[in-house]
Design a protein around this motif. Structure first.
Motif, PDB file in Angstrom:
ATOM      1  N   PRO A 178       0.801  -1.231   0.000  1.00 32.25           N
ATOM      2  CA  PRO A 178       0.000   0.000   0.000  1.00 32.25           C
ATOM      3  C   PRO A 178       0.827   1.271   0.000  1.00 32.25           C
ATOM      4  N   ASN A 179       1.997   1.245   0.599  1.00 35.18           N
ATOM      5  CA  ASN A 179       2.792   2.468   0.683  1.00 35.18           C
ATOM      6  C   ASN A 179       3.521   2.770  -0.618  1.00 35.18           C
ATOM      7  N   LEU A 180       4.042   1.737  -1.285  1.00 35.70           N
ATOM      8  CA  LEU A 180       4.600   1.952  -2.614  1.00 35.70           C
ATOM      9  C   LEU A 180       3.497   2.331  -3.593  1.00 35.70           C
ATOM     10  N   ASP A 181       2.311   1.785  -3.398  1.00 32.21           N
ATOM     11  CA  ASP A 181       1.188   2.136  -4.267  1.00 32.21           C
ATOM     12  C   ASP A 181       0.836   3.619  -4.133  1.00 32.21           C
ATOM     13  N   ARG A 182       0.813   4.126  -2.893  1.00 31.24           N
ATOM     14  CA  ARG A 182       0.458   5.545  -2.728  1.00 31.24           C
ATOM     15  C   ARG A 182       1.578   6.447  -3.248  1.00 31.24           C
ATOM     16  N   LEU A 183       2.838   5.961  -3.159  1.00 36.87           N
ATOM     17  CA  LEU A 183       3.933   6.744  -3.737  1.00 36.87           C
ATOM     18  C   LEU A 183       3.788   6.795  -5.247  1.00 36.87           C
ATOM     19  N   ALA A 184       3.455   5.661  -5.866  1.00 32.88           N
ATOM     20  CA  ALA A 184       3.251   5.645  -7.317  1.00 32.88           C
ATOM     21  C   ALA A 184       2.070   6.526  -7.717  1.00 32.88           C
ATOM     22  N   ALA A 185       1.016   6.533  -6.906  1.00 30.76           N
ATOM     23  CA  ALA A 185      -0.154   7.358  -7.210  1.00 30.76           C
ATOM     24  C   ALA A 185       0.167   8.843  -7.155  1.00 30.76           C
ATOM     25  N   SER A 186       1.207   9.209  -6.399  1.00 36.86           N
ATOM     26  CA  SER A 186       1.585  10.616  -6.268  1.00 36.86           C
ATOM     27  C   SER A 186       2.732  11.001  -7.194  1.00 36.86           C
ATOM     28  N   GLY A 187       3.154  10.089  -8.082  1.00 36.21           N
ATOM     29  CA  GLY A 187       4.286  10.383  -8.948  1.00 36.21           C
ATOM     30  C   GLY A 187       4.258   9.558 -10.221  1.00 36.21           C
ATOM     31  N   THR A 188       5.455   9.225 -10.705  1.00 42.15           N
ATOM     32  CA  THR A 188       5.614   8.472 -11.943  1.00 42.15           C
ATOM     33  C   THR A 188       6.324   7.160 -11.653  1.00 42.15           C
ATOM     34  N   ARG A 189       5.745   6.062 -12.141  1.00 41.51           N
ATOM     35  CA  ARG A 189       6.378   4.745 -12.005  1.00 41.51           C
ATOM     36  C   ARG A 189       6.935   4.348 -13.365  1.00 41.51           C
ATOM     37  N   PHE A 190       8.245   4.100 -13.403  1.00 51.03           N
ATOM     38  CA  PHE A 190       8.921   3.674 -14.623  1.00 51.03           C
ATOM     39  C   PHE A 190       8.864   2.148 -14.701  1.00 51.03           C
ATOM     40  N   THR A 191       8.437   1.619 -15.822  1.00 52.35           N
ATOM     41  CA  THR A 191       8.180   0.187 -15.938  1.00 52.35           C
ATOM     42  C   THR A 191       9.283  -0.597 -16.626  1.00 52.35           C
ATOM     43  N   ASN A 192      10.273   0.093 -17.212  1.00 50.63           N
ATOM     44  CA  ASN A 192      11.350  -0.585 -17.940  1.00 50.63           C
ATOM     45  C   ASN A 192      12.717  -0.054 -17.523  1.00 50.63           C
ATOM     46  N   THR A 193      12.957  -0.027 -16.211  1.00 52.30           N
ATOM     47  CA  THR A 193      14.245   0.423 -15.679  1.00 52.30           C
ATOM     48  C   THR A 193      15.112  -0.794 -15.385  1.00 52.30           C
ATOM     49  N   TYR A 194      16.401  -0.682 -15.703  1.00 48.30           N
ATOM     50  CA  TYR A 194      17.343  -1.784 -15.508  1.00 48.30           C
ATOM     51  C   TYR A 194      18.529  -1.321 -14.662  1.00 48.30           C
ATOM     52  N   CYS A 195      19.058  -2.241 -13.866  1.00 44.57           N
ATOM     53  CA  CYS A 195      20.331  -1.969 -13.208  1.00 44.57           C
ATOM     54  C   CYS A 195      21.453  -2.205 -14.213  1.00 44.57           C
ATOM     55  N   ALA A 196      22.648  -1.719 -13.904  1.00 44.91           N
ATOM     56  CA  ALA A 196      23.784  -1.859 -14.816  1.00 44.91           C
ATOM     57  C   ALA A 196      24.555  -3.146 -14.584  1.00 44.91           C
ATOM     58  N   ASN A 197      24.241  -3.840 -13.493  1.00 40.24           N
ATOM     59  CA  ASN A 197      24.875  -5.124 -13.190  1.00 40.24           C
ATOM     60  C   ASN A 197      23.976  -5.807 -12.162  1.00 40.24           C
ATOM     61  N   PRO A 198      23.463  -7.007 -12.438  1.00 36.42           N
ATOM     62  CA  PRO A 198      22.494  -7.628 -11.523  1.00 36.42           C
ATOM     63  C   PRO A 198      23.150  -8.294 -10.319  1.00 36.42           C
ATOM     64  N   LEU A 199      23.984  -7.549  -9.607  1.00 33.43           N
ATOM     65  CA  LEU A 199      24.639  -7.998  -8.384  1.00 33.43           C
ATOM     66  C   LEU A 199      24.791  -6.778  -7.484  1.00 33.43           C
TER      67      LEU A 199
END
Length: 498
Positions: free
Chosen positions: A39-60
């Motif tokens: 619920p808290n991440l949901d309310r943060l997303a509702a108050s802003g922008t959620r990026f759906t295709n973000t990647y890290c530069a190294n998966p470690l």
């Protein structure tokens, strides 16, 4: 530098940056997960922008975080694994904010290895946690093999205690006079969870266990895998894990995601209660993901979206778009340049990241500067060398709908159409119909990267590391000039969930 015409306060914004560890970006209700409560991440997303295709530069963990801080790749900074040190003479976006007269405060985890535990942070109000716990074998914690999944169920772990303490210290800072001083601040809140082992509070385990079954793989699926991916699975032993253990581990992971969400809620509440919310940009992200049973696979260090993709939510109500989703392909390396632009600080030089501000403001509120591409490149890169028991350099490129994974020493890459096959089940790397796209992406992946050069580096690094290890054993040398690591405290218990 780009021109930002969105209305601003006279004061420069504070920045609350929350970074969890190993959060699969699909495990949020706002991302469409059918039963995980956030619920808290949901309310943060509702108050802003959620990026759906973000990647890290190294998966470690360590390499991802160092690339995040420097906006440079693992090859740029020579940090490919958790034992490597980021050189202290490499500037981070935190250094740039400090030079711009921001208070830079680190509260919790950032995975700094070596004697430098700051890398631009003026203060560190709680030290790094150590991955040790009574009754949990250290060798299983490190191995990331099938035996590791047996460490799943319910209980109370030192890492849960740590995150609760991190949350408490973050609340204290937000309620302190420092948070209301004339100097704006960057407060980085780093949690240790939902990183495995997948052990969560009993009430959460009981809630999620019935819903957490991991479906079987389609018949013949393993035979279609790229040799590099098949070898990873074989070494990890995941294909022989019983259904009951998969279900226990997934329930534990879901419980940890909700546990972290509860800590984030406390921090967001403190920000609101102190009247600082309207002056503060809030960012939530993670260093990498976790497969969490997708394709009956676990952990990180793969290029699948579950592992290499990360959540990214940016909020500043009344100034940024609200309730928005943005599907552009972007990178954690873009976060630093974004924050520096919004803070009015000096830009980072010779880095790979680009500011995401154009996606945060309303239409017409952003104009590109001389160094900004008019069209977003819609491209992200990642690289890695780690596999259980071996080193195999590899590089990923995601461009638009296509993702290519190049494995050094193999005669063909993996290639996925992320629009038609978001689950990455159909490898088109050998499909002649995709030859033109395959060659284009291979050329882009290898334009400034060489797997052989990575291996050459590790020949030197291994020799140096062996000498350093002998030095440490013979002299009992430690990081005496660094802040003490957080000492595990509080109640600890563990009950298997299968």
């Amino acid at each position: 530098m780009p021109t930002l015409t969105v209305p601003r306060l006279k004061e420069r914004p504070n920045i609350l940056l929350i970074m969890s560890d190993q959060h699969n970006r699909s495990y949020m209700r706002c991302a469409g997960h059918p039963y995980v409560r956030t619920p808290n991440l949901d309310r943060l997303a509702a108050s802003g922008t959620r990026f759906t295709n973000t990647y890290c530069a190294n998966p470690l963990c360590g390499p991802s975080r160092m690339s995040f801080l420097t906006s440079r790749s693992s090859s740029d900074i020579h940090v490919w694994n958790n034992g490597a040190f980021l050189a202290s003479d490499v500037a981070t976006f935190v250094h740039h904010l400090a030079v711009a007269d921001y208070q830079t405060v680190l509260c919790g985890r950032m995975h700094f290895d070596g004697p430098d535990k700051r890398h631009g942070y003026e203060r560190r109000i709680i030290g790094e946690q150590m991955w040790r716990a009574p009754s949990i074998p250290v060798e299983q914690l490190i191995a990331h093999t099938a035996d590791y999944l047996e460490l799943s169920g319910w209980g109370q772990t030192p890492w849960m205690n740590y995150d609760e303490q991190v949350t408490l210290e973050a609340e204290r800072f937000l309620r302190s006079s420092d948070a209301r001083s004339d100097r704006p601040w960057l407060l980085t809140v780093g949690t240790a969870l939902p990183h495995d082992p997948c052990i969560c509070p009993k009430v959460l385990f009981d809630e999620y266990h019935p819903q957490s079954r991991v479906p079987p793989l389609p018949n013949g699926y393993l035979d279609t895998l790229h040799p590099a991916t098949r070898l990873w699975r074989q070494r990890a032993g995941v294909d022989d894990v019983p259904d009951a253990i998969h279900q226990s581990a997934r329930a534990g992971y879901c419980g940890l995601v909700t546990f972290v969400d509860e800590q984030i809620g406390r921090v967001l509440d403190a920000l609101s209660e102190t009247g600082l919310a309207d002056r503060t940009i809030v960012i939530y992200t993670s260093d990498h993901g976790d497969m969490a049973g997708q394709q009956r696979f676990w952990w990180k260090t793969t290029f699948y979206d579950g592992s290499c993709g990360v959540p990214l939510i940016v909020s500043w109500p009344d100034r940024f778009r609200t309730g928005a989703t943005e599907s552009c392909v972007c990178s954690l390396m873009d976060v630093g340049p974004t924050l520096l632009e919004l803070a009015g600080a000096e830009c980072m030089q010779q880095v790979r990241g680009r500011s995401l501000t154009r996606f945060l403001t309303t239409d017409g509120d952003w104009e590109p500067g001389p160094d900004d591409p008019v069209e977003w490149p819609d491209t992200a890169f990642a690289e890695k060398v780690y596999r259980p028991g071996m080193r195999e350099p590899a590089r990923m490129i995601r461009r638009g709908r296509w993702k290519l994974n190049y494995y050094h020493g193999h005669d063909r890459p993996e290639l996925f159409d992320m629009h038609d096959d978001p689950g990455e089940r159909i490898d088109l790397g050998a499909d002649p119909r995709c030859a033109e796209m395959r060659e284009e992406l291979i050329a882009a992946a290898l334009a400034d990267w060489s797997g052989q050069q990575v291996l050459n580096f590790f020949e030197r690094w291994d020799a140096d590391r062996a000498v350093r290890d002998r030095f440490a054993r013979s002299t009992q040398a430690g990081d005496d000039d660094a802040p003490d690591p957080w000492a595990p405290t509080g109640h600890v218990e563990f009950h298997r969930g299968y």
